[in-house]
Design a protein around this motif. Sequence first.
Motif, PDB file in Angstrom:
ATOM      1  N   THR A 153      25.055   6.446 -14.662  1.00 28.88           N
ATOM      2  CA  THR A 153      25.985   7.184 -13.812  1.00 28.88           C
ATOM      3  C   THR A 153      26.299   8.521 -14.468  1.00 28.88           C
ATOM      4  OG1 THR A 153      27.912   6.154 -14.892  1.00 28.88           O
ATOM      5  CG2 THR A 153      27.042   5.088 -12.903  1.00 28.88           C
ATOM      6  N   ASN A 189      24.369  -0.752  -1.277  1.00 31.40           N
ATOM      7  CA  ASN A 189      25.479  -0.045  -0.646  1.00 31.40           C
ATOM      8  C   ASN A 189      25.816  -0.643   0.715  1.00 31.40           C
ATOM      9  OD1 ASN A 189      27.396   2.122  -0.593  1.00 31.40           O
ATOM     10  ND2 ASN A 189      26.033   3.238   0.791  1.00 31.40           N
ATOM     11  N   SER A 213      29.392  11.963  -9.840  1.00 28.27           N
ATOM     12  CA  SER A 213      29.426  11.206  -8.585  1.00 28.27           C
ATOM     13  C   SER A 213      28.104  10.508  -8.280  1.00 28.27           C
ATOM     14  CB  SER A 213      29.780  12.150  -7.423  1.00 28.27           C
ATOM     15  OG  SER A 213      31.053  12.733  -7.615  1.00 28.27           O
ATOM     16  N   ASN A 233      37.008   6.877   0.396  1.00 33.15           N
ATOM     17  CA  ASN A 233      35.815   7.467  -0.191  1.00 33.15           C
ATOM     18  C   ASN A 233      34.579   7.070   0.603  1.00 33.15           C
ATOM     19  OD1 ASN A 233      35.918   4.723  -1.381  1.00 33.15           O
ATOM     20  ND2 ASN A 233      34.102   5.406  -2.480  1.00 33.15           N
ATOM     21  N   SER A 277      36.012  -1.906   4.594  1.00 30.93           N
ATOM     22  CA  SER A 277      34.768  -1.191   4.317  1.00 30.93           C
ATOM     23  C   SER A 277      33.878  -1.258   5.553  1.00 30.93           C
ATOM     24  CB  SER A 277      34.046  -1.825   3.122  1.00 30.93           C
ATOM     25  OG  SER A 277      32.773  -1.249   2.939  1.00 30.93           O
ATOM     26  N   ARG A 337      22.407   6.938  -5.490  1.00 30.82           N
ATOM     27  CA  ARG A 337      23.676   6.842  -4.750  1.00 30.82           C
ATOM     28  C   ARG A 337      24.583   8.025  -5.087  1.00 30.82           C
ATOM     29  NH1 ARG A 337      27.507   1.641  -5.680  1.00 30.82           N
ATOM     30  NH2 ARG A 337      25.743   0.608  -4.657  1.00 30.82           N
ATOM     31  N   TYR A 338      25.269   8.509  -4.055  1.00 31.56           N
ATOM     32  CA  TYR A 338      26.249   9.589  -4.234  1.00 31.56           C
ATOM     33  C   TYR A 338      27.579   9.158  -3.633  1.00 31.56           C
ATOM     34  CZ  TYR A 338      28.705  14.016  -3.762  1.00 31.56           C
ATOM     35  OH  TYR A 338      29.652  15.014  -3.834  1.00 31.56           O
ATOM     36  N   SER A 339      28.666   9.385  -4.370  1.00 34.02           N
ATOM     37  CA  SER A 339      30.004   9.014  -3.904  1.00 34.02           C
ATOM     38  C   SER A 339      30.870  10.255  -3.779  1.00 34.02           C
ATOM     39  CB  SER A 339      30.669   8.030  -4.882  1.00 34.02           C
ATOM     40  OG  SER A 339      29.887   6.869  -5.042  1.00 34.02           O
ATOM     41  N   HIS A 340      31.649  10.289  -2.723  1.00 29.81           N
ATOM     42  CA  HIS A 340      32.580  11.406  -2.513  1.00 29.81           C
ATOM     43  C   HIS A 340      33.944  10.844  -2.129  1.00 29.81           C
ATOM     44  CE1 HIS A 340      34.122  15.348  -1.476  1.00 29.81           C
ATOM     45  NE2 HIS A 340      34.541  14.848  -0.330  1.00 29.81           N
ATOM     46  N   LYS A 341      34.968  11.297  -2.838  1.00 32.16           N
ATOM     47  CA  LYS A 341      36.328  10.832  -2.570  1.00 32.16           C
ATOM     48  C   LYS A 341      37.061  11.867  -1.726  1.00 32.16           C
ATOM     49  CE  LYS A 341      38.505   8.374  -5.587  1.00 32.16           C
ATOM     50  NZ  LYS A 341      39.246   7.867  -6.772  1.00 32.16           N
ATOM     51  N   VAL A 362      30.302   6.586   0.409  1.00 34.51           N
ATOM     52  CA  VAL A 362      29.183   6.349  -0.502  1.00 34.51           C
ATOM     53  C   VAL A 362      27.894   6.383   0.310  1.00 34.51           C
ATOM     54  CG1 VAL A 362      28.211   4.843  -2.264  1.00 34.51           C
ATOM     55  CG2 VAL A 362      30.685   4.860  -1.892  1.00 34.51           C
TER      56      VAL A 362
END
Length: 425
Positions: free
Chosen positions: A173, A185, A176, A223, A258, A213-217, A225
């Motif tokens: 990791t 996911n 993000s 958030n 989710s 994988r990309y995560s954005h809050k 993903v």
Amino acid sequence: MNYIIKPLALACIFAAPAWTFAGSATEAEIAQLRQEVKALKEMVLQSAQQQDAIQMQSSAAMQAAANPQPAIKAEGLALKTKGGAEFSLYGNVRGDASYQSKGGSASRLYNQISTVPLGGSADSSDQLKSTLAATRLGLDFKTATQAGDVGGKVEMDFLGANDTLRIRHAYLTYGSWLLGQTWSNFAPPDYMPETIDAFGYVGGSIKRTPQVRYSHKFSPETNLVLAAEDPKDGSSTLRLPALTARLNHQFSNTLAVSARAMGTEKKTDADTQTAWGLGLGAKWNLSDKTMLKADYYHVKGDSSFVLWTNPGFVTNANNDIIATNVFDSITIGLTQQFSPQWRGTAGYGYMKADENNAYINAFADKTKINKDLWQAWANVFYSPVKPVSLGLEYVYGEREAFSAAANGSTTGEENRISAVAQYNF
């Protein structure tokens, strides 16, 4: 001053009679008296030195008590790799046992609801099975850099073919981004009710895939993903990765949901087809000791992300895709913490396939494809001390096939009691 003053005083005391005695004493007597005075002085000096040593020790002890030094603790020591990364070791030693009244005939004791024999059979009844293959070993890594921390995980167990070592998680990791293998996911296990079975039950999934994988809050509560995943579908030739999206939202301290979506290409030598799916999961803390979990899937054309489904698609002699499977599944369960040592879960899972005649008639043996599946279970866990967990679980389930077996039955049963003993480290 003690060892100076005391000898002088004593010397004066003994000297007075000596002076008086000196006029009449012989020289031998005077010499003897001098030796006795000398010996007495040495005793007084030795006693004074011992007293000073005791006083110095007492002073040092008082100073140490006033300024205590911190104790050295093993857990406070930073462990580092040759490359300079900090790491921690974790895992468990786990033993599973199961008595199967009815169920699958394979040697592995975990869930096989989609293939249990129709009508039951002698080779699938009254079996005792055990394994330590779910024993797990993991390492977490972290390296501090000028651009931020770089993290990593490697986790393994022995649930590969013939109880060989297999990779569960292996990823890095950075900010993000995540690159490697971990929970899909689209099909994470977060919303599955707790089970002893290492594979879980109908309606849930424990899929792990290689992915980017990309995560954005958006906010502390929300958030998004996004991931490109390798679904590892042996029925399809992989040309493009599956695309998945997951939106997580925390409504309150007690309710989290989710929403998930998946799209992937299914390919043969002659044809392609798009498969897709939707998922919705929820966790609701009804109280500080009671939790409700639920997970729902609707999928068309795929059998790689959600377990125990029929094949995602069927082909003709020319490898053309002529029909796809569509199914809905749901799992729901309630977990109760009875005390710090005791907890239990009651759960139910259900899966139903659409009755697509083109799909059904493509199979020569329709007893191997399922119209529906369901399982119900109840378990209890006891932790006498923190690292040890003991569990007992009962599960009953059925599958209904699209066609009857030779014995006339369309239903297969699973009836099983399982136990687990686990030491976490």
